[in-house]
Design an enzyme around this catalytic site. Structure first.
Site, PDB file in Angstrom:
ATOM      1  N   GLU A 138     -20.907 -39.951 -29.416  1.00  0.00           N
ATOM      2  CA  GLU A 138     -20.611 -40.709 -28.187  1.00  0.00           C
ATOM      3  C   GLU A 138     -19.948 -40.031 -27.049  1.00  0.00           C
ATOM      4  OE1 GLU A 138     -17.782 -44.690 -27.298  1.00  0.00           O
ATOM      5  OE2 GLU A 138     -18.131 -44.404 -29.332  1.00  0.00           O
ATOM      6  N   ARG A 139     -19.188 -39.050 -27.274  1.00  0.00           N
ATOM      7  CA  ARG A 139     -18.540 -38.207 -26.139  1.00  0.00           C
ATOM      8  C   ARG A 139     -19.759 -37.452 -25.335  1.00  0.00           C
ATOM      9  NH1 ARG A 139     -16.565 -32.593 -25.236  1.00  0.00           N
ATOM     10  NH2 ARG A 139     -17.723 -32.013 -27.201  1.00  0.00           N
TER      11      ARG A 139
END
Length: 305
Positions: free
Chosen positions: A104-105
């Protein structure tokens, strides 16, 4: 929800298998050539999809993403592109819709870098397995703060019926670590805020669980810059209160050699101090432990027979 796949298979070598550990962050592998082949198979199976087709996993235990780190990663992505694919799964009942399993980062930074497409690897996992992967990925990278880690463990317990032993095996941590981390969820919100802000470590915070004045203690710890041992002494002092003066005690009866020998055998077997008190035909066995880790080890040995 079917979950026939063995859960334990996700815990070992998972990050390398899904190609989601950067070389500088990965632990030294036991079989480098085999793991390199695994990662190469993943990279060869990656494809690009429009970034708007991807959505975050609502169960991802990681809730905090540092703005400065996202900006740095976005700058790198603008220069070199997104080197590692985002691991996703298809969203049931929808076409061209994917939910992030790991990465997700990178997805957030890719949005900042104004990418229109990103490389992904699509895997077929259940809700429980997706949560396992998210926890393992973040724990391996030390990306989770202690409360996010605890919330992830609690989700496995509450939503998917795991026991603490199974959580420990899945994420590659000891059972005492899992149990102690879960205890942090019992702290007042004010103390939790200090943990999230990095003012208190998990070691500091565990000492405050169950303390009626935990929040004032936490503020005192931060103001005085106490280490964990000093916090332990402070909590013990407040819990015990002022110590009364010494009371005269009658001399303890001398133990016979056989009792002392049994005490030594038990102490050697458990690695802890053992005291036996005989009273008539029966008696009491006292096992002294310093912390929960030692107690857990005693229980493990007793259960193992």
């Amino acid at each position: 929800m079917a979950e026939d796949a063995p859960r334990s298979r996700l815990g070992r070598g998972l990050a390398a298998l899904i190609g989601d550990v950067e070389p500088s962050q990965a632990a030294a592998p036991a079989a480098p050539r085999e793991r390199d082949r695994d990662a190469e198979r993943v990279r060869s199976g990656a494809r690009k999809v429009p970034i708007e087709f991807i959505r975050p996993n609502p169960r991802n235990p990681r809730r905090s993403f540092a703005e400065a780190e996202l900006d740095e990663l976005a700058a790198s992505i603008r220069t070199r592109g997104l080197i590692q694919p985002i691991v996703v799964r298809s969203v049931a009942g929808k076409t061209d819709a994917y939910e992030i399993v790991a990465g997700e980062r990178r997805w957030r930074a890719s949005q900042r870098a104004a990418l229109h497409e990103v490389p992904v690897v699509v895997i077929d996992v259940t809700d429980a397995q997706a949560l396992e992967i998210a926890i393992i990925e973040n724990v391996q990278r030390a990306d989770l703060d202690p409360l996010e880690e605890a919330a992830g463990y609690q989700a496995l317990l509450d939503s998917f019926g795991y026991g603490q032993d199974e959580v420990a095996r899945t994420v590659g941590k000891s059972r005492p670590h899992v149990a102690n981390t879960l205890r942090l969820l019992k702290l007042p919100d004010g103390v939790k805020a200090m943990i999230t802000a990095g003012q208190l470590t998990a070691g500091h915070a565990r000492m405050l669980v169950g303390q009626p004045d935990a929040e004032s203690l936490a503020r005192d710890i931060v103001a005085r810059g106490l280490n964990v041992r000093q916090v332990e002494a402070l909590v013990r002092e407040r819990s015990d209160g002022p110590r009364p003066g010494p009371k005269p005690r009658s001399a303890a009866p001398q133990k016979d050699a056989d009792t002392r020998a049994v005490e030594k055998r038990l102490s050697d077997a458990l690695g802890l101090t053992v005291v036996i008190d005989h009273k008539g035909d029966g008696g009491t066995v006292h096992v002294h432990y310093r912390d929960l880790d030692q107690l857990d080890e005693v229980l493990r040995r007793l259960e193992a027979g």
